[in-house]
Write an enzyme that holds these catalytic residues in place. Structure first.
Site, PDB file in Angstrom:
ATOM      1  N   ASP A  12       0.883  -1.168   0.000  1.00 52.11           N
ATOM      2  CA  ASP A  12       0.000   0.000   0.000  1.00 52.11           C
ATOM      3  C   ASP A  12       0.915   1.211   0.000  1.00 52.11           C
ATOM      4  OD1 ASP A  12      -1.611   2.116   0.629  1.00 52.11           O
ATOM      5  OD2 ASP A  12      -2.738   1.080   2.198  1.00 52.11           O
ATOM      6  N   ASP A  53      -6.728  -0.735  -1.646  1.00 54.86           N
ATOM      7  CA  ASP A  53      -5.646   0.262  -1.621  1.00 54.86           C
ATOM      8  C   ASP A  53      -4.254  -0.354  -1.768  1.00 54.86           C
ATOM      9  OD1 ASP A  53      -5.421  -0.958   0.828  1.00 54.86           O
ATOM     10  OD2 ASP A  53      -5.747   0.853   2.018  1.00 54.86           O
ATOM     11  N   TYR A  91      -3.405   9.978  -0.273  1.00 57.16           N
ATOM     12  CA  TYR A  91      -3.483   9.624   1.143  1.00 57.16           C
ATOM     13  C   TYR A  91      -2.573   8.449   1.504  1.00 57.16           C
ATOM     14  CZ  TYR A  91      -5.028   9.353   5.846  1.00 57.16           C
ATOM     15  OH  TYR A  91      -5.018   9.369   7.216  1.00 57.16           O
ATOM     16  N   LYS A 133      -7.900  -5.248   3.667  1.00 56.39           N
ATOM     17  CA  LYS A 133      -8.465  -5.020   5.004  1.00 56.39           C
ATOM     18  C   LYS A 133      -8.563  -6.302   5.829  1.00 56.39           C
ATOM     19  CE  LYS A 133      -9.341  -0.610   4.026  1.00 56.39           C
ATOM     20  NZ  LYS A 133      -8.366  -0.343   2.952  1.00 56.39           N
ATOM     21  N   TYR A 230       1.035  -0.194  14.996  1.00 55.88           N
ATOM     22  CA  TYR A 230      -0.018  -0.419  14.008  1.00 55.88           C
ATOM     23  C   TYR A 230       0.124   0.515  12.809  1.00 55.88           C
ATOM     24  CZ  TYR A 230      -4.420  -0.564  11.629  1.00 55.88           C
ATOM     25  OH  TYR A 230      -5.363  -0.682  10.647  1.00 55.88           O
ATOM     26  N   LYS A 233      -3.545  -3.195   8.178  1.00 57.24           N
ATOM     27  CA  LYS A 233      -3.467  -4.656   8.152  1.00 57.24           C
ATOM     28  C   LYS A 233      -2.543  -5.119   7.027  1.00 57.24           C
ATOM     29  CE  LYS A 233      -5.727  -6.607  11.501  1.00 57.24           C
ATOM     30  NZ  LYS A 233      -4.940  -7.382  12.470  1.00 57.24           N
ATOM     31  N   ASP A 234      -2.252  -6.410   7.027  1.00 59.27           N
ATOM     32  CA  ASP A 234      -1.217  -6.924   6.127  1.00 59.27           C
ATOM     33  C   ASP A 234      -1.729  -7.240   4.727  1.00 59.27           C
ATOM     34  OD1 ASP A 234       0.425  -7.130   8.580  1.00 59.27           O
ATOM     35  OD2 ASP A 234      -1.125  -8.587   9.039  1.00 59.27           O
ATOM     36  N   TYR A 349      -2.080  -4.643  19.041  1.00 59.66           N
ATOM     37  CA  TYR A 349      -1.305  -4.134  17.904  1.00 59.66           C
ATOM     38  C   TYR A 349      -1.996  -2.964  17.223  1.00 59.66           C
ATOM     39  CZ  TYR A 349       0.477  -8.741  18.876  1.00 59.66           C
ATOM     40  OH  TYR A 349       0.963  -9.837  19.506  1.00 59.66           O
TER      41      TYR A 349
END
Ligand code: F6R
Ligand code: MG
Ligand code: MG
Length: 382
Positions: A12, A53, A91, A133, A230, A233-234, A349
């Site tokens: 991302d 994303d 963003y 997500k 954080y 997410k991965d 996390y």
């Protein structure tokens, strides 16, 4: 015989109007970089796409896994793409690039990767799954269903080539130094389930047929482990080979029809259904979700990619999506409560501990009697 490697490397590096979608100009730029990679003979072929994303680089080559040139090509694409994203004030530009000095491999630098090397069969159908997500453990349930659940994969019962079962390689993703364990199915099925039901910790990394043929691989890179905090997410990817002695493409896709609950969604802090969607629906908007997965099918042919076909772009998955949307609505009604919000261990996390820190020293031993406290205060004021 030369072996073909499929490398799916993703990151991302910035998205449009929040954490929604990779802008077209970033994808165009990535295609240009990949073309240069072909001209320089670093890779044979490529396909650039996005999962929400996340910018996804699907590459083929004859250089094997963890190849420095291939990883550098991906890394440079992400670095230069980040620069363009920053210029346009996109963003979260460069979100997953946690180090700007390349050290031979993208592992540990932020991007996620899944790679698989094999001698091509007479015909080599594969599918690349790309999720947004959510986390690597999101594939545990469908991978189990593909290779070990006869109610999903009919071939486990009726095809002698699959009947012996498969070997799963499990990774403990919370260990600093990667730790793996192998388990044979169906013999060790209950032990396997005992582990992989803990999707935040024990993740299916690879699956082999009993004769050693590689058939599935998942990216297990944990961003918070690398960053120490954080940062989203991965959003994992997976590569699966199908047919001719392996589960058929339809059996592989059938594994995604529950739709099962996964961790991720808003702020990486919520449980929600994983929706199998067509590429056109690969954008997480409602409450930054719900989590979703796309599936692109290719034929690998002499080191080149033929395709893709957008495999979840089928009305037969509408019923799964509808069920997922109902589950989404039900989970959302829980707001900040578990099990919609993740359990305490997983929230460690996220940014929640920063908020909880403020409350921690306000706990006192013994009961609190507000009525008495107010009475005492007003009496002492008289
Ligand atoms: C989840 C994700 C988003 C963000 C959320 C807050 O992986 O990326 O749900 O966590 O939109 O974003 P920031 O912190 O950038 O305002
Ligand atoms: Mg993001
Ligand atoms: Mg993402």
């Amino acid at each position: 015989m030369v072996e073909t490697t499929i490398s799916v490397i993703k990151a991302d590096i910035g998205s449009l109007a929040g954490h929604v979608i990779v802008p077209d100009f970033i994808m165009e730029f990535a295609r240009k970089k990949m073309k240069e990679g072909v001209e320089k003979k670093i890779i044979n072929d490529f396909y650039v796409t996005h999962a929400g994303d996340d910018l996804e680089l699907i590459m083929t080559h004859f250089k094997g896994e963890n190849n420095e040139e291939v990883h550098k090509l991906a890394f440079d694409t992400f670095m230069e793409g980040t620069k363009i994203a920053r210029e346009k004030k996109i963003y979260a530009a460069g979100q997953d690039i946690l180090s700007d000095t390349f050290s031979g491999n993208v592992k540990g630098m932020g991007p996620g990767s899944a790679e698989m090397t094999f001698e091509e069969r007479k015909s080599e159908p594969i599918v690349v799954f790309m999720a947004d997500k959510t986390e690597p453990g999101a594939y545990n349930l469908p991978m189990f269903r593909i290779y070990a659940d006869p109610f999903c994969t009919a071939g486990l019962v009726i095809d002698p080539n699959l009947h012996d079962g498969f070997i799963f390689v499990i990774q403990d993703i919370l260990k600093e130094i990667p730790c793996y364990l192998e388990m044979s199915c169906p013999e060790e099925m209950y032990d396997l389930l005992a582990l992989i039901g803990s999707t935040g910790r024990y993740v299916i990394k690879k699956v082999y047929r009993k004769d050693g043929m590689i058939t599935g691989v998942v990216s297990t890179d944990k961003l918070h482990k690398i960053a120490g905090k954080y940062i989203g997410k991965d959003d994992p990817v997976a590569i699966v080979r199908a047919h001719s002695g392996l589960p058929a493409m339809g059996e592989v896709l059938e594994a995604f029809t529950i739709p099962h609950m996964v961790s991720g969604w808003m702020r990486g802090s919520h449980a929600g259904p994983l929706l199998p969607v067509a590429l056109k629906d690969s954008k997480c908007t409602r409450f930054d979700g719900p989590p979703r997965v796309i599936a692109l099918g290719f034929q690998v042919s002499n080191g080149m990619l033929v395709g893709p076909v957008d495999l979840f772009d089928d009305v037969a998955f509408d019923i799964t999506r509808q069920k997922g949307l109902e589950a989404m609505e039900y989970m959302r009604r829980h707001g900040p409560f578990m099990p919609h919000r993740l359990h305490t261990e997983d929230m460690e996390y996220t940014t929640l501990p920063l908020v909880l820190e403020k409350c921690a020293n306000r706990f006192i031993e013994g009961e609190i009697d507000i009525a008495k406290k107010i009475k005492d205060t007003s009496e002492s004021a008289e």
